[in-house]
Design a protein around this motif. Structure first.
Motif, PDB file in Angstrom:
ATOM      1  N   LEU A  12       4.006  -3.830 -26.844  1.00 29.21           N
ATOM      2  CA  LEU A  12       5.169  -3.197 -26.215  1.00 29.21           C
ATOM      3  C   LEU A  12       5.452  -1.834 -26.850  1.00 29.21           C
ATOM      4  O   LEU A  12       5.870  -0.899 -26.177  1.00 29.21           O
ATOM      5  CB  LEU A  12       6.390  -4.109 -26.331  1.00 29.21           C
ATOM      6  CG  LEU A  12       6.400  -5.345 -25.440  1.00 29.21           C
ATOM      7  CD1 LEU A  12       7.636  -6.202 -25.738  1.00 29.21           C
ATOM      8  CD2 LEU A  12       6.381  -4.954 -23.967  1.00 29.21           C
ATOM      9  N   SER A  13       5.206  -1.742 -28.164  1.00 32.48           N
ATOM     10  CA  SER A  13       5.467  -0.474 -28.849  1.00 32.48           C
ATOM     11  C   SER A  13       4.561   0.636 -28.324  1.00 32.48           C
ATOM     12  O   SER A  13       4.955   1.808 -28.305  1.00 32.48           O
ATOM     13  CB  SER A  13       5.282  -0.626 -30.360  1.00 32.48           C
ATOM     14  OG  SER A  13       3.960  -1.046 -30.668  1.00 32.48           O
ATOM     15  N   ASP A  14       3.340   0.288 -27.881  1.00 32.11           N
ATOM     16  CA  ASP A  14       2.446   1.287 -27.296  1.00 32.11           C
ATOM     17  C   ASP A  14       3.011   1.799 -25.976  1.00 32.11           C
ATOM     18  O   ASP A  14       2.916   2.992 -25.665  1.00 32.11           O
ATOM     19  CB  ASP A  14       1.051   0.695 -27.069  1.00 32.11           C
ATOM     20  CG  ASP A  14       0.329   0.373 -28.364  1.00 32.11           C
ATOM     21  OD1 ASP A  14       0.665   0.995 -29.388  1.00 32.11           O
ATOM     22  OD2 ASP A  14      -0.563  -0.491 -28.342  1.00 32.11           O
ATOM     23  N   GLU A  15       3.583   0.878 -25.202  1.00 35.21           N
ATOM     24  CA  GLU A  15       4.207   1.284 -23.943  1.00 35.21           C
ATOM     25  C   GLU A  15       5.406   2.179 -24.207  1.00 35.21           C
ATOM     26  O   GLU A  15       5.634   3.165 -23.501  1.00 35.21           O
ATOM     27  CB  GLU A  15       4.643   0.043 -23.148  1.00 35.21           C
ATOM     28  CG  GLU A  15       3.502  -0.841 -22.678  1.00 35.21           C
ATOM     29  CD  GLU A  15       2.704  -0.195 -21.556  1.00 35.21           C
ATOM     30  OE1 GLU A  15       3.163   0.816 -20.990  1.00 35.21           O
ATOM     31  OE2 GLU A  15       1.603  -0.705 -21.250  1.00 35.21           O
ATOM     32  N   VAL A  16       6.178   1.835 -25.235  1.00 33.14           N
ATOM     33  CA  VAL A  16       7.339   2.662 -25.603  1.00 33.14           C
ATOM     34  C   VAL A  16       6.877   4.060 -25.999  1.00 33.14           C
ATOM     35  O   VAL A  16       7.456   5.069 -25.572  1.00 33.14           O
ATOM     36  CB  VAL A  16       8.128   2.008 -26.754  1.00 33.14           C
ATOM     37  CG1 VAL A  16       9.187   2.971 -27.301  1.00 33.14           C
ATOM     38  CG2 VAL A  16       8.791   0.718 -26.274  1.00 33.14           C
ATOM     39  N   ALA A  22       5.670  10.879 -22.683  1.00 34.97           N
ATOM     40  CA  ALA A  22       5.744  11.492 -21.358  1.00 34.97           C
ATOM     41  C   ALA A  22       7.052  12.251 -21.187  1.00 34.97           C
ATOM     42  O   ALA A  22       7.087  13.336 -20.590  1.00 34.97           O
ATOM     43  CB  ALA A  22       5.603  10.420 -20.277  1.00 34.97           C
ATOM     44  N   MET A  23       8.138  11.701 -21.734  1.00 35.68           N
ATOM     45  CA  MET A  23       9.434  12.381 -21.647  1.00 35.68           C
ATOM     46  C   MET A  23       9.404  13.720 -22.377  1.00 35.68           C
ATOM     47  O   MET A  23       9.961  14.716 -21.904  1.00 35.68           O
ATOM     48  CB  MET A  23      10.528  11.476 -22.204  1.00 35.68           C
ATOM     49  CG  MET A  23      10.784  10.222 -21.354  1.00 35.68           C
ATOM     50  SD  MET A  23      11.745   8.952 -22.217  1.00 35.68           S
ATOM     51  CE  MET A  23      13.337   9.765 -22.365  1.00 35.68           C
ATOM     52  N   LEU A  24       8.742  13.749 -23.534  1.00 35.71           N
ATOM     53  CA  LEU A  24       8.646  14.995 -24.295  1.00 35.71           C
ATOM     54  C   LEU A  24       7.775  16.012 -23.556  1.00 35.71           C
ATOM     55  O   LEU A  24       8.105  17.200 -23.501  1.00 35.71           O
ATOM     56  CB  LEU A  24       8.078  14.721 -25.692  1.00 35.71           C
ATOM     57  CG  LEU A  24       8.932  13.849 -26.616  1.00 35.71           C
ATOM     58  CD1 LEU A  24       8.259  13.687 -27.966  1.00 35.71           C
ATOM     59  CD2 LEU A  24      10.329  14.420 -26.778  1.00 35.71           C
ATOM     60  N   LEU A  25       6.653  15.548 -22.989  1.00 40.55           N
ATOM     61  CA  LEU A  25       5.781  16.454 -22.250  1.00 40.55           C
ATOM     62  C   LEU A  25       6.473  17.014 -21.014  1.00 40.55           C
ATOM     63  O   LEU A  25       6.249  18.163 -20.627  1.00 40.55           O
ATOM     64  CB  LEU A  25       4.496  15.729 -21.833  1.00 40.55           C
ATOM     65  CG  LEU A  25       3.478  15.407 -22.924  1.00 40.55           C
ATOM     66  CD1 LEU A  25       2.236  14.780 -22.303  1.00 40.55           C
ATOM     67  CD2 LEU A  25       3.077  16.663 -23.692  1.00 40.55           C
ATOM     68  N   ALA A  58       5.452   5.874 -34.406  1.00 40.37           N
ATOM     69  CA  ALA A  58       4.201   6.475 -33.953  1.00 40.37           C
ATOM     70  C   ALA A  58       4.419   7.931 -33.558  1.00 40.37           C
ATOM     71  O   ALA A  58       3.592   8.803 -33.852  1.00 40.37           O
ATOM     72  CB  ALA A  58       3.629   5.686 -32.773  1.00 40.37           C
ATOM     73  N   LEU A  59       5.532   8.227 -32.907  1.00 41.60           N
ATOM     74  CA  LEU A  59       5.863   9.617 -32.576  1.00 41.60           C
ATOM     75  C   LEU A  59       6.007  10.451 -33.840  1.00 41.60           C
ATOM     76  O   LEU A  59       5.548  11.592 -33.904  1.00 41.60           O
ATOM     77  CB  LEU A  59       7.163   9.682 -31.774  1.00 41.60           C
ATOM     78  CG  LEU A  59       7.130   9.307 -30.296  1.00 41.60           C
ATOM     79  CD1 LEU A  59       8.528   9.422 -29.711  1.00 41.60           C
ATOM     80  CD2 LEU A  59       6.170  10.202 -29.511  1.00 41.60           C
ATOM     81  N   GLU A  60       6.634   9.866 -34.861  1.00 37.36           N
ATOM     82  CA  GLU A  60       6.824  10.591 -36.121  1.00 37.36           C
ATOM     83  C   GLU A  60       5.486  10.868 -36.792  1.00 37.36           C
ATOM     84  O   GLU A  60       5.267  11.963 -37.329  1.00 37.36           O
ATOM     85  CB  GLU A  60       7.734   9.799 -37.050  1.00 37.36           C
ATOM     86  CG  GLU A  60       8.067  10.551 -38.334  1.00 37.36           C
ATOM     87  CD  GLU A  60       8.979   9.751 -39.245  1.00 37.36           C
ATOM     88  OE1 GLU A  60       9.869  10.350 -39.862  1.00 37.36           O
ATOM     89  OE2 GLU A  60       8.784   8.518 -39.358  1.00 37.36           O
TER      90      GLU A  60
END
Length: 235
Positions: A12-16, A22-25, A58-60
């Motif tokens: 689920l964390s990969d989906e998050v 995508a929101m950042l892009l 993961a984003l960090e």
């Protein structure tokens, strides 16, 4: 058919992560903006807190957000330095595992350095020349005294030329390439026992830059790198 590997279920964390990425892009959140709270994201995505936290971490790790305790994650300003730091381990592995990759790297560095010094010659000003002179003097003072300081000044000389181009991506690439070389094999940057040759070559490059002589600057950089690249290999 029994030996065929089963398709693993995505975490689920990969989906998050994918959703937030995508929101950042898409520009939903600009550098400096705070992302929604964990609770808001839990409600939006319909997942639990662990999935949100893992996705955010993961984003960090990719340098896209900063996370501070008690605050909502903040979108970071992307930089060339940050981008190149993400591939450092892969670059080091590539250089250490394949002689062909090393040859490609040497060719790429020479191509890059010659193009960069040509641009630097066109854009040089007195302040930039003074910075190069200071780095060269530091290198000269370290001669036969401090190999570490000599190498550091050598790297600073090249990154200062990159800085003269006015392009931060050039500066970041120059610094990254030199760091990879220094970490992979010090001999790539330091011709032990013949440091005076490096100083002479740097002086000739500097002299051409003082004169804003692009053709000579490129020729001197080519000679400098041709001599250096013949010294190192994977052996």
């Amino acid at each position: 058919m029994n030996d065929v590997a089963k398709i693993a279920r995505r975490k689920l964390s990969d989906e998050v992560f994918d959703r937030l990425y995508a929101m950042l892009l898409n520009g939903d959140y600009a550098p400096g903006d705070h992302l929604p709270s964990e609770r808001e994201l839990m409600e939006t995505f319909g997942v639990g807190r662990p999935a949100i936290r893992e996705g955010m971490q993961a984003l960090e790790r990719h340098g896209m957000v900063t996370i501070q305790h008690g605050q909502r994650p903040k979108v970071t300003m992307p930089t060339a330095d940050g981008l190149l730091s993400q591939i450092e381990l892969t670059a080091m592995h590539m250089l250490s595992s394949s002689s062909e990759s090393l040859e490609h790297f040497k060719e790429a560095r020479a191509f890059f350095e010659m193009g960069m010094v040509g641009r630097a010659a066109r854009m040089a000003d007195d302040e930039a020349i003074a910075i190069l002179e200071a780095h060269l003097e530091t290198q000269r003072q370290a001669l036969n005294r401090d190999a570490g300081a000599f190498i550091k000044a050598d790297m600073s000389f090249h990154t200062a030329i990159a800085g003269m181009t006015g392009n931060p991506i050039f500066s970041a690439v120059s610094q990254a390439m030199l760091n990879w070389l220094a970490n992979f094999h010090t001999a790539m940057l330091h011709w032990a026992g013949n440091e005076h040759v490096t100083l002479d070559e740097h002086e000739r490059i500097l002299a051409a830059l003082r004169e804003r002589d692009e053709v000579t600057a490129v020729a001197e950089m080519r000679a400098h790198l041709d001599r250096a690249r013949s010294l190192y290999s994977l052996t």
